[in-house]
Design a protein around this motif. Structure first.
Motif, mmCIF file in Angstrom:
data_model
loop_
_atom_site.group_PDB
_atom_site.id
_atom_site.type_symbol
_atom_site.label_atom_id
_atom_site.label_comp_id
_atom_site.label_asym_id
_atom_site.label_seq_id
_atom_site.Cartn_x
_atom_site.Cartn_y
_atom_site.Cartn_z
ATOM 1 N N ASN A 76 0.824 -1.209 0.000
ATOM 2 C CA ASN A 76 0.000 0.000 0.000
ATOM 3 C C ASN A 76 0.860 1.263 0.000
ATOM 4 O O ASN A 76 0.528 2.256 -0.653
ATOM 5 C CB ASN A 76 -0.936 0.000 1.220
ATOM 6 C CG ASN A 76 -2.033 -1.042 1.096
ATOM 7 O OD1 ASN A 76 -2.410 -1.413 -0.012
ATOM 8 N ND2 ASN A 76 -2.517 -1.536 2.212
ATOM 9 N N GLU A 77 1.971 1.215 0.733
ATOM 10 C CA GLU A 77 2.873 2.361 0.770
ATOM 11 C C GLU A 77 3.530 2.580 -0.600
ATOM 12 O O GLU A 77 3.700 3.722 -1.051
ATOM 13 C CB GLU A 77 3.954 2.150 1.842
ATOM 14 C CG GLU A 77 4.934 3.304 1.998
ATOM 15 C CD GLU A 77 4.263 4.625 2.340
ATOM 16 O OE1 GLU A 77 4.796 5.676 1.915
ATOM 17 O OE2 GLU A 77 3.212 4.614 3.018
ATOM 18 N N GLU A 78 3.885 1.487 -1.270
ATOM 19 C CA GLU A 78 4.507 1.601 -2.591
ATOM 20 C C GLU A 78 3.522 2.135 -3.629
ATOM 21 O O GLU A 78 3.927 2.834 -4.566
ATOM 22 C CB GLU A 78 5.065 0.244 -3.027
ATOM 23 C CG GLU A 78 6.345 -0.120 -2.298
ATOM 24 C CD GLU A 78 6.773 -1.548 -2.541
ATOM 25 O OE1 GLU A 78 7.989 -1.814 -2.467
ATOM 26 O OE2 GLU A 78 5.898 -2.416 -2.775
ATOM 27 N N LYS A 125 1.291 4.398 -2.989
ATOM 28 C CA LYS A 125 1.328 5.855 -2.763
ATOM 29 C C LYS A 125 2.586 6.465 -3.375
ATOM 30 O O LYS A 125 2.531 7.523 -4.013
ATOM 31 C CB LYS A 125 1.302 6.154 -1.260
ATOM 32 C CG LYS A 125 0.000 5.767 -0.563
ATOM 33 C CD LYS A 125 0.109 6.036 0.936
ATOM 34 C CE LYS A 125 -1.123 5.550 1.671
ATOM 35 N NZ LYS A 125 -0.987 5.730 3.147
ATOM 36 N N GLN A 126 3.718 5.774 -3.193
ATOM 37 C CA GLN A 126 4.989 6.268 -3.727
ATOM 38 C C GLN A 126 4.981 6.286 -5.251
ATOM 39 O O GLN A 126 5.460 7.236 -5.874
ATOM 40 C CB GLN A 126 6.149 5.392 -3.234
ATOM 41 C CG GLN A 126 6.436 5.489 -1.746
ATOM 42 C CD GLN A 126 7.103 6.796 -1.379
ATOM 43 O OE1 GLN A 126 6.465 7.842 -1.343
ATOM 44 N NE2 GLN A 126 8.398 6.753 -1.130
#
Length: 355
Positions: free
Chosen positions: A18-20, A22-23
């Motif tokens: 999920n963080e990737e 966003k990135q």
């Protein structure tokens, strides 16, 4: 008939956390990397199906209609859009890996500053990198490769941009070359022994003897004892000693003293090693015990030895490394099996409850 999208870019998107996500969204918003709004639109439509990427609407026709705002499907145009997204996602992965590799990024920066003859900026970053590398702790093969590149960058900057006026400067640059060669040699010994032993374990696993093998011949050609003497009395010689004792351990499986020496040298220097390096050597000790047990050699002793190694790994959380904070399934199974085999039933119960 509409078909589900089958493309390599889906494999990459599946791997995103999920963080990737966003990135990556920030990444494709940058005009420096992406100059097509189609890529961002295609990504937003596909990522709705994350993480499993299945569903009736995951078809070329449906996604194409959403991206291009037309119900006239053009296969060539859509395939090109998928290829563009694939290329950008691969670039993102390169960038992420580069961002994580702090010493590699310094290396590229120093080379660029050297070529631009930016002395003050070069010195500033050179000092910063030296601070990162100066403590001999958390070391591994990549640490010594970074040290090698650092010393070589210093020498190359001076040789390309500065004149040598006296003997003192000659001594400084000679030491840079010496240190660069030393660190590269340590890196080489670590890597070649690791690769060789991987091939040994692989051959044992599939019962294929190492005959007419380049790595086998290379190890026999190397004068290991001379290499050890060459790097003796150096603050970095400990890692060479560990790897040479490791090599000797598996070159003569019948010499159990070689195993004990390897374990002793490794544990004496354990606090200087990084997590992955520690796990690598515990894995080797485990493999040695497992091979001895499998070959019916001193089984009682090595069953106890194996259990003792597992206890150390659990107590000190040596199973944790850069990739995971958890026990791998195979390791969990092996620890449980050996504890039951040793009739340590209460210990096994606590192990199950804890892990």
């Amino acid at each position: 008939v509409e078909k589900m999208i089958d493309h390599l870019v889906i494999d990459i998107l599946k791997s995103f956390s999920n963080e990737e996500i966003k990135q990556f969204r920030r990444f494709i918003a940058s005009q420096y990397f992406v100059r097509s709004e189609t890529i961002a639109s295609l990504f937003e439509q596909l990522i709705k199906f994350h993480p499993n990427f299945n569903g009736k609407k995951l078809t070329k026709e449906y996604i194409s209609e959403k991206v291009f705002n037309t119900n006239k499907y053009n296969d060539s145009t859509f395939r090109n859009a998928l290829s563009d997204l694939l290329e950008i996602s691969e670039l993102f992965l390169k960038q992420e890996n580069f961002r994580k590799s702090a010493t590699d990024s310094f290396d590229y920066l120093l080379k660029e500053l050297r070529d631009r003859k930016l002395k003050n900026v070069f010195l500033k970053n050179s000092i910063e990198l030296e601070k990162k590398l100066s403590p001999t702790e958390n070391v591994d093969s990549e640490y010594y490769l970074a040290k090698h590149k650092y010393e070589l960058n210093k020498y190359n900057y001076s040789s390309l941009n500065e004149k040598v006026y006296d003997g003192a400067e000659v001594d400084i640059h000679s030491k840079e070359l010496f240190d660069s060669g030393l660190y590269l040699t340590i890196h080489y010994i670590i890597e070649i022994v690791s690769i060789y032993l991987t091939s040994v374990f692989y051959s044992l696993q599939y019962n294929k003897p190492l005959t007419n093998n380049f790595l086998n011949k290379l190890i026999k050609t190397l004068n290991i004892s001379e290499l050890e003497n060459l790097i003796e009395n150096n603050e970095h010689s400990f890692l060479v000693k560990i790897y040479i004792s490791l090599l000797k351990t598996f070159n003569d499986m019948d010499d159990e003293n070689a195993y004990l020496n390897y374990k002793s040298v490794f544990k004496e220097n354990l606090k200087k090693l990084d997590k992955d390096e520690i796990w690598f050597h515990y894995s080797n000790l485990i493999n040695y015990c497992a091979i001895k047990i499998r070959n019916l050699k001193n089984q009682e002793y090595f069953n106890k030895e194996l259990f003792s190694l597992y206890e150390e790994i659990l107590q000190n959380e040596y199973y944790k490394n850069k990739k995971t904070d958890y026990l791998r399934f195979e390791l969990y199974r092996d620890i449980l099996n050996i504890s039951l085999q040793q009739k340590k039933i209460v210990w096994a119960e606590n192990f199950i409850l804890t892990y």
